[in-house]
Motif scaffolding. Structure first.
Motif, mmCIF file in Angstrom:
data_model
loop_
_atom_site.group_PDB
_atom_site.id
_atom_site.type_symbol
_atom_site.label_atom_id
_atom_site.label_comp_id
_atom_site.label_asym_id
_atom_site.label_seq_id
_atom_site.Cartn_x
_atom_site.Cartn_y
_atom_site.Cartn_z
ATOM 1 N N PHE A 189 30.291 85.890 22.736
ATOM 2 C CA PHE A 189 30.140 86.245 24.152
ATOM 3 C C PHE A 189 29.254 85.234 24.874
ATOM 4 O O PHE A 189 28.117 84.997 24.467
ATOM 5 N N ASP A 190 29.784 84.647 25.922
ATOM 6 C CA ASP A 190 29.011 83.747 26.761
ATOM 7 C C ASP A 190 29.554 83.830 28.180
ATOM 8 O O ASP A 190 30.505 83.138 28.536
ATOM 9 N N PRO A 191 29.002 84.723 29.007
ATOM 10 C CA PRO A 191 29.546 84.932 30.355
ATOM 11 C C PRO A 191 29.506 83.687 31.226
ATOM 12 O O PRO A 191 30.218 83.594 32.212
ATOM 13 N N GLY A 192 28.681 82.718 30.869
ATOM 14 C CA GLY A 192 28.628 81.504 31.666
ATOM 15 C C GLY A 192 29.865 80.641 31.553
ATOM 16 O O GLY A 192 30.054 79.704 32.313
ATOM 17 N N VAL A 198 38.436 88.911 30.272
ATOM 18 C CA VAL A 198 38.182 87.488 30.519
ATOM 19 C C VAL A 198 36.732 87.292 30.936
ATOM 20 O O VAL A 198 36.027 86.409 30.424
ATOM 21 N N LEU A 199 36.256 88.120 31.867
ATOM 22 C CA LEU A 199 34.867 88.009 32.301
ATOM 23 C C LEU A 199 33.903 88.209 31.146
ATOM 24 O O LEU A 199 32.806 87.638 31.134
ATOM 25 N N SER A 200 34.297 89.021 30.188
ATOM 26 C CA SER A 200 33.455 89.281 29.021
ATOM 27 C C SER A 200 33.630 88.230 27.932
ATOM 28 O O SER A 200 33.039 88.343 26.858
ATOM 29 N N ASN A 201 34.453 87.253 28.203
ATOM 30 C CA ASN A 201 34.752 86.185 27.251
ATOM 31 C C ASN A 201 35.423 86.710 25.978
ATOM 32 O O ASN A 201 35.341 86.093 24.920
ATOM 33 N N ARG A 202 36.098 87.835 26.097
ATOM 34 C CA ARG A 202 36.902 88.353 24.990
ATOM 35 C C ARG A 202 38.328 87.811 25.175
ATOM 36 O O ARG A 202 39.279 88.550 25.430
ATOM 37 N N LEU A 203 38.437 86.526 25.074
ATOM 38 C CA LEU A 203 39.655 85.854 25.516
ATOM 39 C C LEU A 203 40.840 86.103 24.598
ATOM 40 O O LEU A 203 41.987 86.184 25.073
ATOM 41 N N GLU A 204 40.594 86.209 23.309
ATOM 42 C CA GLU A 204 41.721 86.420 22.402
ATOM 43 C C GLU A 204 42.376 87.770 22.652
ATOM 44 O O GLU A 204 43.602 87.891 22.651
ATOM 45 N N PHE A 226 29.388 93.592 41.109
ATOM 46 C CA PHE A 226 28.372 94.627 41.294
ATOM 47 C C PHE A 226 27.338 94.545 40.181
ATOM 48 O O PHE A 226 26.136 94.701 40.413
ATOM 49 N N LEU A 227 27.823 94.309 38.959
ATOM 50 C CA LEU A 227 26.961 94.077 37.815
ATOM 51 C C LEU A 227 27.484 92.869 37.051
ATOM 52 O O LEU A 227 28.700 92.624 37.049
ATOM 53 N N PRO A 228 26.609 92.135 36.389
ATOM 54 C CA PRO A 228 27.104 91.011 35.581
ATOM 55 C C PRO A 228 27.880 91.528 34.381
ATOM 56 O O PRO A 228 27.589 92.610 33.854
ATOM 57 N N PRO A 229 28.850 90.782 33.901
ATOM 58 C CA PRO A 229 29.672 91.270 32.792
ATOM 59 C C PRO A 229 28.881 91.508 31.521
ATOM 60 O O PRO A 229 29.263 92.344 30.707
ATOM 61 N N GLU A 230 27.739 90.831 31.344
ATOM 62 C CA GLU A 230 26.969 91.013 30.110
ATOM 63 C C GLU A 230 26.101 92.272 30.150
ATOM 64 O O GLU A 230 25.486 92.628 29.128
ATOM 65 N N ASP A 231 26.051 92.953 31.289
ATOM 66 C CA ASP A 231 25.285 94.199 31.372
ATOM 67 C C ASP A 231 25.788 95.185 30.323
ATOM 68 O O ASP A 231 26.998 95.373 30.163
#
Length: 649
Positions: A638-641, A567-573, A513-518
């Motif tokens: 952060f890199d949503p790509g 995960v979508l926000s690249n906050r993987l740790e 609905f919105l990109p994670p970086e919003d």
């Protein structure tokens, strides 16, 4: 007797029959002929009246249990001062879906199941087999067989037969098999307390079979039970496939948790319809002492999107296709008549009508005990988006699915959403007190419109695309303008609220609905972390809601939603840290219920819970994919790509 904690139960089953077996060797929950039918053992819901089938040493002992590797066959080991013995419990599975015969090899033994007609094959599955083996020394076992038909509303009568005892109540029967040359001593039938009891003494190397058969005596007394056990092990391992070790970067511990979750789901799948119930039990309370006791032995439409993802991610295409067929049939219903939940045979009305069983005290004396579910006739607008998303997901996984065959029904659903999206409903949590404009329901209405547009465009299907696009834009505007609170810095549970926070807001980026970086997505995740999440990554469903008081017990599926959003926000740790933490709350056998007490680790709610295991599978595979791309990423980088969406486009 005290109520065992849910952590002390294992589950066995086959093709929509399940039984809970305690660590002390007691079968305390089982329904025949199907999971949604009335119980024959229900001690988990009333320790005195519910009924049970127990085998355990008569002397003081310690016990533990485990599953035979990559199976749903349960082994319980007992230690006494004089010896050690093992009880192996399983429900048999005939080879294949049709009556006939099957052959194979496992553990060096041939097995074959032959039936004269379909009735014999069905009765073969209406059974539980129990193998007692003395490993060393000598052990005396006590047996108690106390069936209670129709949720303990019918007390049985007993008839002694050559190879056991038949219990009868109304038009139902349950056969206790003890063998024609049984070593069982002092077999006693007590009509006064409706219990069969006895003892059996085993020395090192001795083996003894017992078990139950619903609806008749054959073929339990005539088949090779040892070969049946070997064949059942082989079945589970063959179903899992030949995957050896964890795929890719998935740690072995995660992989083992995924395998156990797969096996739990397979236990729950109804072989006749492909439907999957939310859980194997009814009325296990969400909180001890609360009245939140529901019957979860039904298929909820909202589970479909997560189920399709989990089944295909684990390579079970046949089950995924059968489940697709189940909810495709639902989709062909008049949209105004689609319900949030159905019986496992697709029934509504009286088949799922809720009633209270006043004669049962409930798990740990927490009632009421309910059968049926009054949420069935509720209006829940999220179901329409769930159906469209699940069909969309299935098409992404399986290009052979003929979407054209179901397009008329799907178009009717999207048209219905256009006309009704701005109505109030009961919401995903099925509030019975009042209806509101719940954000999650609006989000799923947007999903129905968005995925419908994509399916029509990509498959060149006839649809009123301009009308759908206008409605999609209107839903988006409503969510963005009425669903976000500047004071809370978050999307909220329902329109107009300033503070009511709900974990379903985590699904906004997952559904694209919105990109994670919003910024609003990121602030919503931060608000969930601050207000809904424990230090261990456990997430409660909502806080500060006017609809119902706050809940203290985290809802396990919401924890997996948070992991996916991270995960979508690249906050993987942090996602990895929380996933590892949630794994700690599984039972020793790797099973999850609906909720967990974060202070004591006590499992709460119906058990085992399909939603929890679905969430685990999806988060494990999703997080593993992301880690394959970025193996060492800090939360600030952060890199949503770098990561794909959970639901593929």
């Amino acid at each position: 007797m005290d109520y065992p904690p849910l952590r002390d139960y294992g589950v066995i089953g086959n093709d929509d029959r399940c039984a809970l077996v305690s660590r002390t060797g007691s079968i305390d929950w089982c329904c025949f002929p199907h999971l949604e039918d009335a119980s024959v053992f229900a001690r988990v819901l009333d320790v005195d009246r519910g009924g049970h089938f127990a085998v355990s040493p008569t002397a003081a002992h310690e016990s533990n249990h485990r599953y035979v590797d990559r199976t749903n066959v349960l082994e319980t080991t007992f230690e006494t001062e004089r010896g050690q013995a093992t009880v192996t419990d399983f429900m048999p599975i005939r080879n294949g879906r049709e009556a006939g015969s099957g052959r194979g090899r496992d553990d060096g033994h041939d097995y074959a199941f032959d039936f004269d007609h379909e009735g014999d094959a069905n009765r073969f599955q209406q059974a539980i087999y129990r193998l007692l083996e003395c490993d060393r020394g000598d052990v005396e076992f006590g047996l108690e067989f106390a069936p209670r038909f129709d949720y303990a509303r019918v007390t049985p009568t007993f008839e002694r037969v050559a190879d056991g005892v038949v219990a009868r109540g109304d038009d139902r029967s349950l056969f206790l098999y003890t063998g024609s040359e049984s070593p069982l001593d002092d077999l006693t039938v007590s009509e006064s307390d409706a219990t069969v009891s006895g003892t059996v003494s085993l020395a090192a190397g001795d083996r003894w079979w017992t078990g139950i058969q619903y609806g008749g005596r054959g073929p339990l007394s005539s088949i090779d039970l040892g070969a049946c056990l070997d064949g059942t092990k082989r079945y589970w391992r063959d179903w899992l496939g030949t995957r050896d070790g964890a795929p890719g970067t998935m740690p072995e511990r995660w992989y083992e948790a995924v395998v156990r979750s797969e096996l739990v789901l397979k236990l729950l799948i109804h072989h006749e319809t492909g439907a999957i119930p939310a859980a194997a039990t009814t009325s296990i309370p969400e909180k001890i002492g609360s009245d939140r006791t529901w019957d979860y032995r039904y298929n909820w439409i909202r589970d479909a999107k997560f189920t399709v993802q989990a089944l295909h991610d684990t390579g079970h295409e046949r089950e995924g296709r059968e489940y697709f067929d189940w909810f495709a049939d639902v989709a062909r219903t008049d949209p105004d008549e689609i319900q949030p939940l159905y019986s496992l045979h697709g029934e509504t009305g009286d088949a799922v009508a809720e009633q209270t069983l006043e004669h049962l005290s409930g798990y740990r004396d927490t009632g009421p005990v309910r059968v049926g579910n009054a949420a069935a006739p509720q209006q829940q607008l999220d179901v329409y988006g769930t159906i469209v998303q699940a069909l969309y997901e299935t098409v992404q996984f399986d290009v052979s699915v003929p979407i054209e065959d179901d397009w008329d029904a799907l178009r009717d659903i999207v048209d219905y959403v256009c006309a009704h999206w701005d109505e109030r409903d009961a919401g995903i949590w099925e509030f019975r007190e009042e209806q509101r404009h719940f954000l999650h329901s609006k989000l799923l209405c947007w999903v129905a419109l968005d995925r419908g547009i994509v399916l029509a465009r990509e498959n060149d299907l006839e649809a009123p695309l301009e009308e759908w696009k206008d409605s999609r834009a209107a839903v988006r505007e409503a969510i963005e303008e009425r669903g976000y609170s500047e004071s809370a810095g978050s999307f909220v549970q329902y329109f107009g609220s300033e503070e009511a926070l709900d974990a379903t807001a985590l699904l906004l980026p997952i559904y694209e609905f919105l990109p994670p970086e919003d910024d609003r997505v990121q602030s919503t995740i931060d608000a969930v972390l601050e207000r809904l999440t424990t230090d261990d990554g456990l997430v409660v469903r909502f806080v500060d809601s006017e609809v119902r008081e706050d809940e203290e017990e985290p809802f396990l599926l919401c924890s997996f939603w948070l992991i996916d959003a991270l995960v979508l926000s690249n906050r993987l740790e942090r996602a990895r840290e929380y996933f590892e933490s949630v794994l700690e709350y599984a039972s020793p056998l790797g099973l999850y219920s609906e909720k967990v007490d974060p202070d004591t680790g006590e499992l709460l709610g119906n058990f085992p819970q399909a939603f929890s295991h679905l969430g685990l599978i999806n988060s494990a595979t999703y997080l593993s994919r992301a880690l394959e791309v970025d193996g060492d990423v800090s939360p600030e980088n952060f890199d949503p790509g770098h990561v794909e969406t959970l639901f593929r486009r």
